[in-house]
Design a protein around this motif. Structure first.
Motif, mmCIF file in Angstrom:
data_model
loop_
_atom_site.group_PDB
_atom_site.id
_atom_site.type_symbol
_atom_site.label_atom_id
_atom_site.label_comp_id
_atom_site.label_asym_id
_atom_site.label_seq_id
_atom_site.Cartn_x
_atom_site.Cartn_y
_atom_site.Cartn_z
ATOM 1 N N ASP A 185 0.825 -1.208 0.000
ATOM 2 C CA ASP A 185 0.000 0.000 0.000
ATOM 3 C C ASP A 185 0.859 1.258 0.000
ATOM 4 O O ASP A 185 0.531 2.257 -0.636
ATOM 5 C CB ASP A 185 -0.946 0.006 1.195
ATOM 6 C CG ASP A 185 -1.978 -1.113 1.131
ATOM 7 O OD1 ASP A 185 -2.238 -1.615 0.017
ATOM 8 O OD2 ASP A 185 -2.505 -1.493 2.184
ATOM 9 N N GLY A 228 -5.239 1.960 1.644
ATOM 10 C CA GLY A 228 -5.131 0.509 1.794
ATOM 11 C C GLY A 228 -5.799 -0.019 3.036
ATOM 12 O O GLY A 228 -6.991 0.211 3.273
ATOM 13 N N GLY A 252 -8.962 2.388 -0.631
ATOM 14 C CA GLY A 252 -8.457 1.030 -0.553
ATOM 15 C C GLY A 252 -9.046 0.163 -1.633
ATOM 16 O O GLY A 252 -9.554 0.652 -2.651
ATOM 17 N N GLY A 253 -8.981 -1.144 -1.437
ATOM 18 C CA GLY A 253 -9.507 -2.083 -2.412
ATOM 19 C C GLY A 253 -9.541 -3.477 -1.844
ATOM 20 O O GLY A 253 -9.205 -3.704 -0.681
ATOM 21 N N ARG A 256 -4.033 -5.637 -2.907
ATOM 22 C CA ARG A 256 -3.037 -4.614 -3.198
ATOM 23 C C ARG A 256 -3.153 -4.090 -4.622
ATOM 24 O O ARG A 256 -2.906 -2.907 -4.882
ATOM 25 C CB ARG A 256 -1.640 -5.169 -2.944
ATOM 26 C CG ARG A 256 -1.255 -6.382 -3.757
ATOM 27 C CD ARG A 256 0.065 -7.002 -3.318
ATOM 28 N NE ARG A 256 0.010 -7.472 -1.950
ATOM 29 C CZ ARG A 256 1.041 -7.991 -1.286
ATOM 30 N NH1 ARG A 256 2.214 -8.109 -1.899
ATOM 31 N NH2 ARG A 256 0.925 -8.404 -0.057
ATOM 32 N N THR A 259 -6.208 -1.781 -4.684
ATOM 33 C CA THR A 259 -5.875 -0.539 -3.986
ATOM 34 C C THR A 259 -5.046 0.371 -4.882
ATOM 35 O O THR A 259 -5.304 1.593 -4.951
ATOM 36 C CB THR A 259 -5.104 -0.841 -2.687
ATOM 37 O OG1 THR A 259 -5.966 -1.535 -1.781
ATOM 38 C CG2 THR A 259 -4.607 0.434 -2.029
ATOM 39 N N ASN A 262 -7.320 2.010 -7.420
ATOM 40 C CA ASN A 262 -8.200 3.024 -6.822
ATOM 41 C C ASN A 262 -7.431 4.268 -6.401
ATOM 42 O O ASN A 262 -7.945 5.385 -6.499
ATOM 43 C CB ASN A 262 -8.944 2.426 -5.627
ATOM 44 C CG ASN A 262 -9.960 1.384 -6.052
ATOM 45 O OD1 ASN A 262 -10.432 1.392 -7.187
ATOM 46 N ND2 ASN A 262 -10.292 0.464 -5.163
#
Length: 585
Positions: A185, A228, A252-253, A256, A259, A262
Motif C-alpha cells: 500500500d 489501503g 483502498g480495495g 493490493r 488498492t 483506486n
C-alpha cells in the motif's frame, strides 16, 4: 567523520511520557529543506527501466530524471523497507533522486551514481539497523564537500514522523496515512503523496501509534487519506478527537492490486491513461520509482511476476503509456497481459491423479508399490524405512464414514479401492468425495464385482474386465470431477487368484493401469466371521514376513463392522512398529 565530509546532522525522535516529540542533536540549518521542482520528463511508451539488480535499477531511474547533476540525493536501504517507505515522497519534495544501498557498505553502482550526480547534500533515511553507522564515513571519502543528514527514529513510525517534521511545515492541507506493517500500500501511496506534496505517515495496525498522532496534531491537515488497510479500531476516533473537523478519506480495495488502481483513480483522475508498473511482491523498484512518478506525472500500478488476475490484466491493457520498473525477474515481459491460472488449493485434486495436492508428500506411484510387492528387496527403489499402505475394498458404505473418522483422529491416510455399484445413493457419493477431501487416495476396484462375468471358468476375460473398469472409472470421475484419474486398480479377488491373467494385465497396462495386490490381509473376507481382536491378531502374525512394505487388505462394505472396531488398534500397531503411512497413486 572527517571535517571534509561536511555537516552530519542526526535527527532522532523519541516520544516522551507526555506523548510529545523532542529533537535531540538536530543541526539542520545548513541542509536545504525547501521544496524543489522536479524536472518534467517524457517517458517512452512500453519502456522498461531496469538494471542487473535493484541498485542498478534505481541508478537507471535516477539517470532518466537527472541526466546532469542534482542538488540533493536521498539514500535508503535496498534490503529492508520500513524506513524507506516515506523516502519516495520526501525525495520528490526535495527534487532529488532516490538511491538504494546495502546495509553495511555503499553499493558500487550507487557510489558511481552519487559521484556522477555530485549532490551538494545527501539525505540518509533510517537508523543503523537500515544503514550502518559507517555510511557517513564512506560518503565523506567519495564526496568530501557534500553535506550529510541522517533522519531516523527508534522505529519506522518515529522515522516517518521525523522526516515529516523536518521537511513539512507546521500546517499541511493533506497527509497520507498508510500501514507500516507491510509495503504494497505504501508503494502506491508514496507517488500519490508526492503528487499532492503531502507527507506520508505510518499507522500501526495493532493500535494507533502515539508518535504518528503527535505529528498529525502538529501538521493540522484538513484531509487525511487512509490508503489501503483500515486503521486500527481506535485510530479513527483518536484522529477525530485530536483533529476536529478533519476529513478522513479511505482509499483502498479488495487487494493490493485493487488498492493501487483506486489510488490512481483518486489522485490522477478516472481516465488516467498511463502508469509505472512494478512488482507487487517486492519494494525496491517502486521506492525508486516514486520520484519518477512525480516527474512523469504517472501513478504506480502493481503486477505479479509472471501473470495477473483477469481484472488486473484488463486494467493494464487499457494503458496508453506503460513503463515497467525492474527486471524481467520482477515483472516478466508477458506478465501484464497474461491471466494467471486459477490458484491451486490444498484440497484441489491433482489433475489426472487420485488424490488432492495436500496428499502429495505421502503418495507412492502404483508401479513402484507393485514392484515392491513382487521383487521386495531386489527392487532398486525398495525403501529402507518401513511404510504401510492401508487399503479398503468394496466400499463406500456407512462403515467407510466411521473408518474415515478413525483415520482422521489418528492423522493417517488410506487407499480406497471403490466398487462403483455402491455409489447409487447421494450418501455414498458424498462419502467418496470426503475420502478425497480428507487426503486419501481413491482408486478403482470394480463396477460389477461379478466373478463369473469377470473371470468365466476362473479365467480372466480382457473384454469384460476392460469394460468393467471403464464403467468404474467413468462413475468415479462423474462424482469426483473431471480432474480425477488413477493408475491404480485392484482385481476383485486379487490378481493372484485367477488364471490366464497375462492378457488382462497387458490390456490394463495399455490403459496405464497398474494392478495392486496385498501381502497382509486381516481376514475380514473369510467365510467365517472374525471379531475385532481376531482380525488384529491375524494381521499381526503376517506383518513380520512383509519386510519394509506392508500392503494391508481390508474391506469397508456394509457388513464389515468388525473391521471398523479393529481399525484403531491396527493403526496403533503400525505406529508402535515405526511405520509411516502412505497411499497408492
Amino acid at each position: 567523520m572527517n571535517a571534509k565530509a561536511g555537516l552530519l546532522a542526526a535527527v532522532l525522535f523519541a516520544a516522551s511520557s507526555g506523548g510529545t516529540l523532542s529533537a535531540a542533536n538536530a543541526t539542520t540549518m545548513d541542509f536545504e529543506t525547501t521544496p524543489q521542482v522536479l524536472p518534467a520528463i517524457q517517458v517512452a511508451n512500453q519502456q522498461r527501466l531496469d538494471g542487473t539488480d535493484r541498485y542498478e535499477t534505481a541508478v537507471k531511474i535516477s539517470r532518466t530524471i537527472f541526466p546532469g547533476s542534482a542538488l540533493t540525493a536521498v539514500l535508503v536501504s535496498g534490503e529492508n523497507y520500513p524506513d524507506g517507505l516515506v523516502a519516495g515522497a520526501t525525495a520528490a519534495r526535495l527534487g532529488a533522486p532516490l538511491l538504494l544501498t546495502t546495509h553495511s557498505s555503499l553499493n558500487p553502482s550507487t557510489a558511481a551514481e552519487l559521484k556522477r550526480l555530485n549532490p551538494k547534500q545527501i539525505l540518509l533515511v533510517g537508523g543503523s539497523g537500515a544503514l550502518d553507522t559507517g555510511m557517513e564515513n564512506t560518503l565523506g571519502k567519495i564526496l568530501p564537500d557534500t553535506r550529510l543528514l541522517r533522519v531516523s527514529g527508534e522505529d519506522r513510525y518515529q522515522t516517518a514522523a521525523a522526516v515529516s517534521q523536518l521537511f513539512w511545515g507546521s500546517e499541511t492541507d493533506s497527509v497520507m496515512l498508510v500501514s507500516g506493517s507491510d509495503f504494497p500500500d505504501a508503494l502506491v501511496a508514496g507517488p500519490a503523496a508526492a503528487r499532492l506534496g503531502a507527507p506520508l505517515l505510518l499507522s500501526n495496525p495493532a493500535g494507533f501509534d502515539a508518535t504518528t498522532g503527535t505529528e498529525l496534531r502538529r501538521l493540522k491537515p484538513q484531509t487525511v487519506y487512509v490508503i489501503g488497510k483500515k486503521l486500527a479500531s481506535d485510530a479513527s476516533a483518536q484522529l477525530r478527537a485530536s483533529l476536529p473537523g478533519v476529513s478522513l478519506v479511505p482509499v483502498g480495495g479488495t487487494d493490493r492490486f485493487d488498492t493501487a488502481f483506486n489510488v490512481s483513480q483518486q489522485f490522477w483522475g478516472q481516465g488516467f491513461s498511463g502508469a509505472l508498473v512494478t512488482s507487487a511482491q517486492n519494494f525496491p523498484d517502486a521506492l525508486s520509482g516514486a520520484v519518477l512518478a512525480k516527474a512523469a506525472g504517472l501513478p504506480v500500478l502493481l503486477s505479479g511476476p509472471t501473470c495477473n488476475s483477469q481484472p488486473v490484466v484488463k486494467r493494464l491493457s487499457t494503458l496508453e503509456t506503460k513503463i515497467v520498473l525492474g527486471g524481467a525477474g520482477a515483472v516478466s515481459n508477458e506478465a501484464t497481459g497474461k491471466v494467471c491460472p486459477p490458484p491451486v488449493r490444498p484440497t484441489d485434486i491433482v489433475p489426472g491423479q487420485n488424490h488432492i495436492y495436500a496428499a502429495q508428500s505421502y503418495v507412492y506411484p502404483a508401479g513402484q508399490v507393485q514392484d515392491w510387492l513382487l521383487r521386495r528387496q531386489t527392487s532398486p527403489t525398495y525403501p529402507q524405512q518401513k511404510v504401510v499402505f492401508l487399503t479398503f475394498d468394496d466400499g463406500p458404505s456407512a462403515n467407510t464414514a466411521q473408518n474415515l473418522q478413525t483415520l482422521a483422529s489418528r492423522g493417517v491416510h488410506a487407499t480406497f479401492f471403490v466398487a462403483t455399484n455402491q455409489l447409487g445413493s447421494a450418501a455414498t457419493q458424498q462419502i467418496l468425495r470426503q475420502e478425497l477431501l480428507n487426503g486419501h487416495a481413491v482408486a478403482v476396484h470394480t463396477a460389477s464385482h461379478n466373478y463369473q462375468y469377470l473371470y468365466p471358468r476362473r479365467v480372466c476375460s480382457p473384454a469384460n474386465v476392460g469394460a468393467d473398469y471403464a464403467r468404474a472409472v467413468d462413475t468415479v470421475r462423474s462424482i469426483s470431477g473431471p480432474q480425477w484419474g488413477t493408475g491404480a486398480f485392484r482385481y476383485p479377488g486379487g490378481q493372484m487368484s485367477w488364471r490366464g491373467m497375462a492378457p488382462c494385465n497387458q490390456l490394463m497396462a495399455s490403459r496405464a493401469m497398474t494392478w495392486i495386490d496385498w501381502n497382509v490381509e486381516i481376514g475380514d473376507a473369510l467365510s467365517r466371521s472374525l471379531n475385532a481382536s481376531q482380525l488384529l491378531n491375524r494381521m499381526r502374525s503376517q506383518v513380520p514376513r512383509t519386510g519394509n512394505v506392508a500392503v494391508v487388505l481390508m474391506h469397508d462394505s456394509a457388513p464389515k463392522t468388525a473391521t471398523v472396531a479393529a481399525l484403531p488398534s491396527i493403526i496403533d500397531y503400525f505406529v508402535a512398529q515405526g511405520y509411516s503411512f502412505g497411499v497408492i497413486g
